[in-house]
Motif scaffolding. Structure first.
Motif, PDB file in Angstrom:
ATOM      1  N   LEU A  58       0.794  -0.898  -0.158  1.00 51.04           N
ATOM      2  CA  LEU A  58      -0.419  -0.470   0.079  1.00 51.04           C
ATOM      3  C   LEU A  58       0.612   1.488  -0.025  1.00 51.04           C
ATOM      4  O   LEU A  58       0.273   2.368   0.092  1.00 51.04           O
ATOM      5  CB  LEU A  58      -1.327   0.006   1.027  1.00 51.04           C
ATOM      6  CG  LEU A  58      -2.616  -1.172   0.687  1.00 51.04           C
ATOM      7  CD1 LEU A  58      -3.139  -0.688   2.209  1.00 51.04           C
ATOM      8  CD2 LEU A  58      -3.163  -0.830   0.185  1.00 51.04           C
ATOM      9  N   LEU A  59       1.792   1.283   0.389  1.00 50.30           N
ATOM     10  CA  LEU A  59       3.441   2.486   0.271  1.00 50.30           C
ATOM     11  C   LEU A  59       3.273   2.718  -1.212  1.00 50.30           C
ATOM     12  O   LEU A  59       3.665   4.028  -1.789  1.00 50.30           O
ATOM     13  CB  LEU A  59       4.840   2.417   0.911  1.00 50.30           C
ATOM     14  CG  LEU A  59       4.016   1.673   2.773  1.00 50.30           C
ATOM     15  CD1 LEU A  59       5.588   1.465   3.357  1.00 50.30           C
ATOM     16  CD2 LEU A  59       3.729   3.745   2.752  1.00 50.30           C
ATOM     17  N   LEU A  60       3.898   1.276  -1.701  1.00 51.32           N
ATOM     18  CA  LEU A  60       3.592   1.171  -3.142  1.00 51.32           C
ATOM     19  C   LEU A  60       2.608   2.391  -3.830  1.00 51.32           C
ATOM     20  O   LEU A  60       2.907   3.205  -4.284  1.00 51.32           O
ATOM     21  CB  LEU A  60       4.169   0.022  -3.699  1.00 51.32           C
ATOM     22  CG  LEU A  60       4.146   0.670  -4.896  1.00 51.32           C
ATOM     23  CD1 LEU A  60       5.770   1.208  -6.158  1.00 51.32           C
ATOM     24  CD2 LEU A  60       3.980  -0.685  -6.053  1.00 51.32           C
ATOM     25  N   VAL A  61       0.761   1.621  -3.550  1.00 51.41           N
ATOM     26  CA  VAL A  61      -0.019   2.590  -4.434  1.00 51.41           C
ATOM     27  C   VAL A  61      -0.027   3.076  -3.784  1.00 51.41           C
ATOM     28  O   VAL A  61      -0.709   4.776  -4.591  1.00 51.41           O
ATOM     29  CB  VAL A  61      -1.543   1.316  -3.562  1.00 51.41           C
ATOM     30  CG1 VAL A  61      -2.422   2.102  -4.028  1.00 51.41           C
ATOM     31  CG2 VAL A  61      -0.921  -0.047  -4.294  1.00 51.41           C
ATOM     32  N   GLU A  62       0.327   4.213  -2.952  1.00 55.81           N
ATOM     33  CA  GLU A  62      -0.112   5.465  -2.392  1.00 55.81           C
ATOM     34  C   GLU A  62       1.364   6.143  -3.132  1.00 55.81           C
ATOM     35  O   GLU A  62       0.926   7.098  -3.231  1.00 55.81           O
ATOM     36  CB  GLU A  62       0.379   5.714  -0.732  1.00 55.81           C
ATOM     37  CG  GLU A  62       0.363   6.908  -0.393  1.00 55.81           C
ATOM     38  CD  GLU A  62       0.450   7.513   1.075  1.00 55.81           C
ATOM     39  OE1 GLU A  62       1.780   7.153   1.647  1.00 55.81           O
ATOM     40  OE2 GLU A  62      -0.945   7.032   1.822  1.00 55.81           O
ATOM     41  N   ALA A  63       2.126   5.444  -3.249  1.00 57.84           N
ATOM     42  CA  ALA A  63       3.276   6.527  -4.414  1.00 57.84           C
ATOM     43  C   ALA A  63       3.010   6.685  -5.175  1.00 57.84           C
ATOM     44  O   ALA A  63       2.995   8.231  -5.849  1.00 57.84           O
ATOM     45  CB  ALA A  63       4.595   5.986  -4.185  1.00 57.84           C
ATOM     46  N   LEU A  64       2.305   5.550  -6.450  1.00 53.90           N
ATOM     47  CA  LEU A  64       2.142   5.763  -8.051  1.00 53.90           C
ATOM     48  C   LEU A  64       0.343   6.404  -7.819  1.00 53.90           C
ATOM     49  O   LEU A  64       0.469   7.085  -9.445  1.00 53.90           O
ATOM     50  CB  LEU A  64       2.329   3.621  -8.012  1.00 53.90           C
ATOM     51  CG  LEU A  64       3.946   3.354  -8.182  1.00 53.90           C
ATOM     52  CD1 LEU A  64       3.481   2.492  -8.706  1.00 53.90           C
ATOM     53  CD2 LEU A  64       5.057   4.990  -8.688  1.00 53.90           C
ATOM     54  N   SER A  65      -0.241   6.524  -7.043  1.00 53.13           N
ATOM     55  CA  SER A  65      -1.454   7.124  -6.940  1.00 53.13           C
ATOM     56  C   SER A  65      -1.789   8.556  -7.084  1.00 53.13           C
ATOM     57  O   SER A  65      -0.915   8.963  -6.126  1.00 53.13           O
ATOM     58  CB  SER A  65      -2.723   6.239  -6.073  1.00 53.13           C
ATOM     59  OG  SER A  65      -1.996   4.748  -6.700  1.00 53.13           O
TER      60      SER A  65
END
Length: 139
Positions: A108-115
Motif C-alpha cells: 500500500l505504500l507503493l500504491v500510495e506513491a504511484l497514485s
C-alpha cells in the motif's frame, strides 16, 4: 482520414474481470489489466504495479474460501481508476510501516506513491472495494 478511428478509445474505457482468489488469479489480473491498458494506448508502468498490488491484496488478504475477487478499470478524463473488489468487507487494508528487515508490508505504500489518491468503500455486504486513481498525464 476518419477522425473517429484515430481517436483512442481509452478516455471512456471500462474493463471488469473476476478472478479466483489465488496467487495465480492475482498474477492473471495484472497481466490481463496490463494488456487492456496497452490496447487502450495508456501508460503501463505505474498502473500495472498498482493493479498488481491491489489484486495481490484482494487474493491474499481479502479472500474468503471459494469466493473470487474482481478488478475494474475505468478511465475518467486524465485519471485511470483501478478497483479491486473482494468479499471480506470487515477487514480493511492497513498501510504498513515496515522496517528495513521486513520482507513484506510495502504494497500500500507503493500504491500510495504511484497514485493520485486511494481509499476503500464498503458494500454491498459482504464486499469491499479498494481503489486507486493513477494520473494518465504528467500531473
Amino acid at each position: 482520414m476518419n477522425q473517429e478511428i484515430t481517436q483512442p478509445r481509452a478516455r471512456t474505457g471500462q474493463f471488469a474481470v473476476q478472478f479466483s482468489a489465488t496467487r495465480r488469479g492475482a498474477r492473471l489480473a495484472r497481466l490481463l489489466a496490463t494488456e487492456q491498458l496497452r490496447s487502450w494506448g495508456l501508460p503501463l508502468e505505474n498502473a500495472s504495479l498498482v493493479v498488481g498490488e491491489l489484486a495481490a491484496n484482494a487474493a491474499l488478504h481479502g479472500c474468503v474460501p471459494d469466493r473470487d475477487f474482481r478488478i475494474l478499470l475505468g478511465v475518467y478524463g486524465d485519471v485511470l481508476r483501478i478497483e479491486a473488489v473482494d468479499t471480506l468487507g470487515d477487514r480493511l487494508p492497513e498501510r504498513g510501516d515496515p522496517d528495513a528487515e521486513s520482507e513484506g508490508g510495502r504494497g500500500l505504500l507503493l500504491v500510495e506513491a504511484l497514485s493520485v489518491r486511494w481509499g476503500t468503500e464498503h458494500g454491498p455486504f459482504p464486499r469491499k472495494t479498494v481503489w486507486a486513481e493513477v494520473a494518465l498525464t504528467g500531473s
